[in-house]
Design a protein around this motif. Sequence first.
Motif, PDB file in Angstrom:
ATOM      1  N   VAL A  93       0.816  -1.218   0.000  1.00 26.44           N
ATOM      2  CA  VAL A  93       0.000   0.000   0.000  1.00 26.44           C
ATOM      3  C   VAL A  93       0.851   1.271   0.000  1.00 26.44           C
ATOM      4  N   HIS A  94       0.205   2.388  -0.329  1.00 29.08           N
ATOM      5  CA  HIS A  94       0.876   3.688  -0.308  1.00 29.08           C
ATOM      6  C   HIS A  94       1.015   4.188   1.132  1.00 29.08           C
ATOM      7  N   ALA A  95       1.857   5.194   1.320  1.00 28.20           N
ATOM      8  CA  ALA A  95       2.203   5.688   2.652  1.00 28.20           C
ATOM      9  C   ALA A  95       0.985   6.069   3.488  1.00 28.20           C
ATOM     10  N   TRP A  96      -0.046   6.636   2.874  1.00 26.81           N
ATOM     11  CA  TRP A  96      -1.210   7.070   3.653  1.00 26.81           C
ATOM     12  C   TRP A  96      -2.002   5.893   4.215  1.00 26.81           C
ATOM     13  N   ASP A  97      -1.746   4.688   3.746  1.00 29.31           N
ATOM     14  CA  ASP A  97      -2.422   3.497   4.278  1.00 29.31           C
ATOM     15  C   ASP A  97      -1.523   2.664   5.187  1.00 29.31           C
ATOM     16  N   VAL A  98      -0.287   3.109   5.412  1.00 28.47           N
ATOM     17  CA  VAL A  98       0.625   2.390   6.297  1.00 28.47           C
ATOM     18  C   VAL A  98       0.368   2.849   7.719  1.00 28.47           C
ATOM     19  N   SER A  99       0.178   1.888   8.594  1.00 29.17           N
ATOM     20  CA  SER A  99      -0.054   2.192  10.001  1.00 29.17           C
ATOM     21  C   SER A  99       1.227   1.936  10.782  1.00 29.17           C
ATOM     22  N   ASP A 100       1.626   2.902  11.596  1.00 35.89           N
ATOM     23  CA  ASP A 100       2.799   2.754  12.451  1.00 35.89           C
ATOM     24  C   ASP A 100       2.304   2.363  13.846  1.00 35.89           C
ATOM     25  N   PRO A 101       2.515   1.118  14.265  1.00 33.88           N
ATOM     26  CA  PRO A 101       1.993   0.672  15.561  1.00 33.88           C
ATOM     27  C   PRO A 101       2.488   1.512  16.730  1.00 33.88           C
ATOM     28  N   THR A 102       3.729   1.994  16.672  1.00 33.13           N
ATOM     29  CA  THR A 102       4.256   2.820  17.761  1.00 33.13           C
ATOM     30  C   THR A 102       3.515   4.142  17.835  1.00 33.13           C
ATOM     31  N   SER A 103       3.346   4.818  16.699  1.00 32.88           N
ATOM     32  CA  SER A 103       2.605   6.085  16.683  1.00 32.88           C
ATOM     33  C   SER A 103       1.159   5.884  17.101  1.00 32.88           C
ATOM     34  N   ASP A 104       0.557   4.806  16.627  1.00 38.33           N
ATOM     35  CA  ASP A 104      -0.831   4.518  17.001  1.00 38.33           C
ATOM     36  C   ASP A 104      -0.965   4.318  18.512  1.00 38.33           C
ATOM     37  N   ALA A 105      -0.021   3.593  19.118  1.00 32.59           N
ATOM     38  CA  ALA A 105      -0.060   3.350  20.564  1.00 32.59           C
ATOM     39  C   ALA A 105       0.145   4.642  21.348  1.00 32.59           C
ATOM     40  N   LEU A 107      -0.565   7.726  20.312  1.00 32.89           N
ATOM     41  CA  LEU A 107      -1.771   8.527  20.154  1.00 32.89           C
ATOM     42  C   LEU A 107      -2.880   8.016  21.070  1.00 32.89           C
ATOM     43  N   GLN A 108      -3.045   6.711  21.127  1.00 42.74           N
ATOM     44  CA  GLN A 108      -4.070   6.124  22.003  1.00 42.74           C
ATOM     45  C   GLN A 108      -3.799   6.466  23.462  1.00 42.74           C
ATOM     46  N   ASP A 109      -2.536   6.409  23.877  1.00 44.77           N
ATOM     47  CA  ASP A 109      -2.186   6.745  25.251  1.00 44.77           C
ATOM     48  C   ASP A 109      -2.418   8.225  25.531  1.00 44.77           C
ATOM     49  N   LEU A 110      -2.115   9.086  24.553  1.00 42.81           N
ATOM     50  CA  LEU A 110      -2.408  10.520  24.715  1.00 42.81           C
ATOM     51  C   LEU A 110      -3.896  10.756  24.929  1.00 42.81           C
ATOM     52  N   ILE A 111      -4.715  10.043  24.183  1.00 44.83           N
ATOM     53  CA  ILE A 111      -6.166  10.206  24.291  1.00 44.83           C
ATOM     54  C   ILE A 111      -6.674   9.687  25.629  1.00 44.83           C
ATOM     55  N   GLU A 112      -6.166   8.534  26.038  1.00 50.84           N
ATOM     56  CA  GLU A 112      -6.663   7.900  27.268  1.00 50.84           C
ATOM     57  C   GLU A 112      -6.052   8.486  28.537  1.00 50.84           C
ATOM     58  N   PRO A 114      -4.285  11.892  29.083  1.00 51.10           N
ATOM     59  CA  PRO A 114      -3.692  13.193  28.751  1.00 51.10           C
ATOM     60  C   PRO A 114      -2.867  13.808  29.881  1.00 51.10           C
ATOM     61  N   GLU A 115      -3.285  13.565  31.145  1.00 54.72           N
ATOM     62  CA  GLU A 115      -2.570  14.156  32.277  1.00 54.72           C
ATOM     63  C   GLU A 115      -1.137  13.640  32.356  1.00 54.72           C
ATOM     64  N   LYS A 116      -0.941  12.373  32.005  1.00 53.69           N
ATOM     65  CA  LYS A 116       0.390  11.769  32.027  1.00 53.69           C
ATOM     66  C   LYS A 116       1.341  12.502  31.074  1.00 53.69           C
ATOM     67  N   TRP A 117       0.802  13.106  30.047  1.00 51.28           N
ATOM     68  CA  TRP A 117       1.592  13.800  29.043  1.00 51.28           C
ATOM     69  C   TRP A 117       1.600  15.316  29.261  1.00 51.28           C
ATOM     70  N   GLY A 118       1.118  15.751  30.429  1.00 57.78           N
ATOM     71  CA  GLY A 118       1.114  17.167  30.750  1.00 57.78           C
ATOM     72  C   GLY A 118       0.020  17.958  30.055  1.00 57.78           C
ATOM     73  N   LEU A 119      -1.007  17.262  29.593  1.00 54.28           N
ATOM     74  CA  LEU A 119      -2.128  17.912  28.913  1.00 54.28           C
ATOM     75  C   LEU A 119      -3.326  17.982  29.856  1.00 54.28           C
ATOM     76  N   PRO A 120      -4.240  18.919  29.610  1.00 54.59           N
ATOM     77  CA  PRO A 120      -5.424  18.970  30.458  1.00 54.59           C
ATOM     78  C   PRO A 120      -6.259  17.705  30.285  1.00 54.59           C
ATOM     79  N   GLY A 121      -6.935  17.322  31.344  1.00 54.09           N
ATOM     80  CA  GLY A 121      -7.758  16.102  31.318  1.00 54.09           C
ATOM     81  C   GLY A 121      -8.984  16.262  30.441  1.00 54.09           C
ATOM     82  N   PRO A 122      -9.728  15.182  30.273  1.00 52.19           N
ATOM     83  CA  PRO A 122     -10.948  15.253  29.452  1.00 52.19           C
ATOM     84  C   PRO A 122     -11.944  16.242  30.033  1.00 52.19           C
TER      85      PRO A 122
END
Length: 123
Positions: A93-105, A107-112, A114-122
């Motif tokens: 597949v082309h680059a836009w369809d390639v999934s990077d498991p590290t980046s995906d993980a 991003l998921q951790d940032l969403i779940e 946020p405080e751990k990453w110094g961001l405001p909570g939900p």
Amino acid sequence: MKLLPVRDVLALLKANREEPYDHAEFADGYVCCELAEGHDGDHADFLWDGFALDEGQWFLWGEEEFRFTVLRWCPASHPEGDACGLYDGHPLVHAWDVSDPTSDALLQDLIENPEKWGLPGPL
């Protein structure tokens, strides 16, 4: 991931008179395959733009061997206008369809968590 062969990288930089824009990307000394999981053939990581606008310097490696090579960019473009970002003739597949498991993980951790990453909570 694969450890970059330092002597070969330095020789290539000196021979090409063309350096990467961001030396920090080589700081850890590793390359990571940019192709989709399950591809056949060599792994590939883009290093830096080539002399011509339509090519880039790539590091390709297999089980035993590696090589540096200049490859033309994939001519495909996404309907939204993004260029592929891989080399012409890349497998699967082309680059836009390639999934990077590290980046995906991350991003998921940032969403779940946020405080751990110094961001405001939900809200």
